[in-house]
Design a protein around this motif. Structure first.
Motif, short mmCIF file in Angstrom:
data_model
loop_
_atom_site.label_atom_id
_atom_site.label_comp_id
_atom_site.label_asym_id
_atom_site.label_seq_id
_atom_site.Cartn_x
_atom_site.Cartn_y
_atom_site.Cartn_z
N ARG A 1 3.73 -1.41 8.71
CA ARG A 1 2.34 -1.43 8.26
C ARG A 1 2.28 -1.72 6.78
O ARG A 1 3.10 -1.23 6.01
N VAL A 2 1.29 -2.51 6.37
CA VAL A 2 1.08 -2.78 4.94
C VAL A 2 0.56 -1.51 4.29
O VAL A 2 0.02 -0.62 4.94
N LEU A 3 0.73 -1.45 2.97
CA LEU A 3 0.25 -0.27 2.24
C LEU A 3 -1.13 -0.49 1.65
O LEU A 3 -1.77 0.44 1.17
N ASP A 4 -1.56 -1.74 1.67
CA ASP A 4 -2.90 -2.02 1.14
C ASP A 4 -3.77 -2.56 2.27
O ASP A 4 -3.53 -2.26 3.43
N ASN A 5 -4.75 -3.37 1.93
CA ASN A 5 -5.62 -3.88 3.00
C ASN A 5 -5.28 -5.29 3.44
O ASN A 5 -6.09 -5.96 4.05
N SER A 6 -4.05 -5.75 3.13
CA SER A 6 -3.74 -7.13 3.49
C SER A 6 -3.50 -7.26 5.00
O SER A 6 -3.40 -6.28 5.72
N GLU A 7 -3.41 -8.50 5.42
CA GLU A 7 -3.30 -8.81 6.84
C GLU A 7 -1.96 -9.48 7.13
O GLU A 7 -1.44 -10.18 6.27
N PRO A 8 -1.37 -9.35 8.28
CA PRO A 8 -1.80 -8.43 9.32
C PRO A 8 -1.45 -6.98 8.97
O PRO A 8 -0.43 -6.74 8.35
N LYS A 9 -2.31 -6.08 9.41
CA LYS A 9 -2.09 -4.67 9.09
C LYS A 9 -0.76 -4.18 9.65
O LYS A 9 0.03 -3.57 8.97
N TYR A 10 -0.54 -4.47 10.93
CA TYR A 10 0.73 -4.12 11.55
C TYR A 10 1.47 -5.38 11.97
O TYR A 10 0.85 -6.34 12.46
N LEU A 11 2.76 -5.36 11.78
CA LEU A 11 3.61 -6.45 12.25
C LEU A 11 4.65 -5.78 13.15
O LEU A 11 5.15 -4.71 12.83
N ASN A 12 4.93 -6.42 14.31
CA ASN A 12 5.92 -5.84 15.22
C ASN A 12 7.10 -6.77 15.38
O ASN A 12 6.99 -7.97 15.17
#
Ligand code: UTP
Ligand code: MN
Length: 566
Positions: free
Chosen positions: A208-219
């Motif tokens: 998960r990113v720590l800020d509001n950037s995208e994508p929020k979650y990467l798998n």
């Protein structure tokens, strides 16, 4: 994955394997009728034996939960192996060497890949303790030091993995991305959620990113170790913490699962950025008697709930209670339990509508049951869905309730519908009749693949369903000693698999001596109908004057030979 091992090898493997011995070593079987052996199903909880293994077909089927497959499927389901592992294990038992395709040979064995991800998870975990802003993020979200340890949470810094680990192995586990010919770490500057399988092995990550950037979650992408549709986040910790599991709760997010666990709801698991699959649900039947789905209260949540219902319906066993819990709009399980506490959360959960309540409530939405028209629509849409259920208590309950709700005799409806379970949706009655003969021929062929040798040409593919029949015929004709289980291997992970499996388990009461003539009789009927259909089409063309000279010639030839069939 399946495509890395040649189909011919899989055929050979399944020809040599003995499913009855394989199952019997794990689940003692008792002989019952003919070629069928029975046991209590290992894939769901039951008291009477509805799990059958057919020696000739090399195929198992559970009449209770619908679990089914060949020797490879059994090892995947029972020993919880991935496809490649199951093939390896079976091959070892029989003494065959698996011809892995090039790509797989080059990458290290699966054991190395597990070991690598273990090291990567430890590395990220250590990095977290050195990275104050990442630690602060977890703290700000309320996670304790203990829970961070339990879930091996971590932090992925900038590009580092290639300098620490084998590049080939990193690639094979999905830890690298490639952009314009250059490799870099898939996860950079993200907090990391390692994904473990139910045995605790590390198989992938969510970041998960720590800020509001995208994508929020990467798998992690799908790899030899990780299949999203099969894995559930947190199951390892849940199984380790609870000897008994009276219920399991399915949520959507990593943070939701962890937060619930910390608050004492230690029986929640999360799907991994995908919708719930029937595999997910079926794999849970052996652990618990109650499965609760938790959805957000918004439109997306309601859509997801209906999709889950459609997944559950065909596989719902009688002994599992399903519930559908909806959170207030704007809340997720994490925020909700923080606001209201464990006791309230569990109370909402226990009061959530059951599958039956949710089903009727949703169908009745927007329909006025006091009008005849509304009632008819309601009955129709309900029956269409109930049709999918395996025979059992749930199906009966739904039918009885439908009857009560609409004050009609729904049973009569149900009887009349039973006879036509078509190959594809029939457009008119002749199409439906045709498809039922085709379905019958396909059932015979899939259950007795050696029948293929009696047919020398494929069927005319104008007919719906004929191409599937022809595909089965081709495989069976090429190698006439294949079992049903070996034929079905060709449809692994394909949409037709379930349909073919349902034909494979149907009980036929034809004596062996009668099979050939039964099969050829069905084929002849199909060809006759297909020919009649072609004649009809050409006659229609002729009637409105758009028939070509060639078509006219073939039409008259067909009419002359109307009763001759090859
Ligand atoms: P949500 O967006 O609801 O996130 O996604 P969340 O779990 O509440 O996350 P926090 O609380 O902001 O940290 C739910 C799940 O959907 C998947 C993830 O598995 C996530 O946990 N997801 C979401 C993705 O895979 N990618 C995304 O970009 C967003
Ligand atoms: Mn959240």
């Amino acid at each position: 994955m399946a495509e890395h091992i040649p189909k011919e090898f899989l055929e050979l493997l399944l020809q040599r394997a003995d499913l009855v011995n394989l199952v019997d070593a794990r689940v003692p079987l008792r002989k019952k009728t003919g070629h069928n052996y029975f046991a209590c199903c290992p894939f769901h909880q039951e008291k009477t034996a509805s799990f059958s293994v057919n020696h000739t077909k090399q195929f198992y089927y559970c009449f209770g939960c619908g679990a089914h497959g060949n020797a490879i499927d059994f090892l995947m389901q029972y020993d919880r192996l991935h496809f490649v592992e199951a093939v390896d294990m079976l091959a070892k038992q029989i003494g065959l060497a698996v011809p892995h395709a090039k790509m797989q040979e080059k990458t290290a064995s699966l054991q190395h890949l597990y070991a690598l991800l273990d090291k990567v998870a430890q590395f990220y975990h250590t990095e977290l303790s050195k990275t104050s802003h990442a630690l602060a993020y977890f703290k700000q979200r309320g996670l304790s030091t203990e829970i961070i340890k339990t879930f091996h949470l971590g932090f992925a810094p900038r590009d580092v993995l290639s300098s620490l680990f084998e590049k080939k192995e990193l690639e094979a586990t999905g830890m690298l991305s490639q952009k314009e010919g250059k490799y870099f770490d898939r996860f950079r500057e993200r907090i990391m959620f390692p994904i473990q399988d139910r045995r605790g092995r590390f198989i992938g990550f969510g970041g998960r990113v720590l800020d509001n950037s995208e994508p929020k979650y990467l798998n992690s992408p799908e790899t030899a170790l990780f299949q999203k549709g099969h894995e559930l986040y947190g199951l390892y910790q849940v199984l380790k913490t609870n000897r008994q599991l009276p219920r399991l709760l399915i949520v959507e997010g990593y943070m939701d699962m962890i937060s619930l666990f910390q608050q004492g709801v230690t029986y929640a698991i999360a799907t991994l950025g995908t919708a719930t699959t029937s595999y997910h649900i079926q794999s849970l039947f052996r652990y618990t008697g109650e499965i609760i789905f938790c959805f957000d209260g918004d439109n997306a949540g309601r859509r997801a709930a209906w999709r889950a219902l459609q997944v559950i319906f065909p596989i719902a066993p009688d002994n599992i209670q399903f519930r559908f819990m909806f959170l207030p709009d704007g809340e997720d399980p994490d925020s909700f339990i923080r606001k209201t506490g464990k006791a309230h959360f569990e109370k909402c959960m226990q009061e959530a509508p059951t599958l039956t309540q949710y089903f009727f409530h949703t169908l009745a939405h927007d329909i006025d049951l006091t009008t005849a028209d509304g009632k008819a629509r309601f009955i129709k849409s309900a029956l269409d869905l109930i049709q999918d259920l395996p025979p059992g208590i749930l199906k009966q309950t739904l039918l009885v309730e439908l009857g009560q709700k609409t004050r009609t005799d729904v049973k009569a409806w149900q009887q009349s519908k039973k006879t036509a379970a078509p190959l594809s949706v029939p457009k008119n009655s002749s199409a439906s009749k045709r498809s039922s003969i085709l379905r019958y021929a396909l059932t015979l062929l899939i259950q007795y693949p050696s029948l293929a040798q009696h047919l020398s040409n494929p069927l005319d593919e104008d007919m719906s369903g004929a191409d599937l029949f022809n595909q089965v015929w081709k495989i069976a004709a090429k190698n006439t000693s294949l079992s049903t289980g070996a034929i079905l291997e060709h449809w692994r992970e394909q949409k037709e698999e379930k349909w073919l499996a349902s034909l494979a388990q149907q009980e036929l009461t034809i004596p062996v001596e009668g099979l050939k003539s039964e099969f050829l009789g069905a084929i002849q009927q199909i060809q006759k109908q297909s020919k009649a259909q072609t004649i009809q089409k050409l006659l229609e063309k002729a009637a409105i004057g758009i028939i070509s000279p060639e078509e006219r010639t073939s039409l008259s030839a067909m009419i002359i030979n109307k009763n001759k069939f090859v």
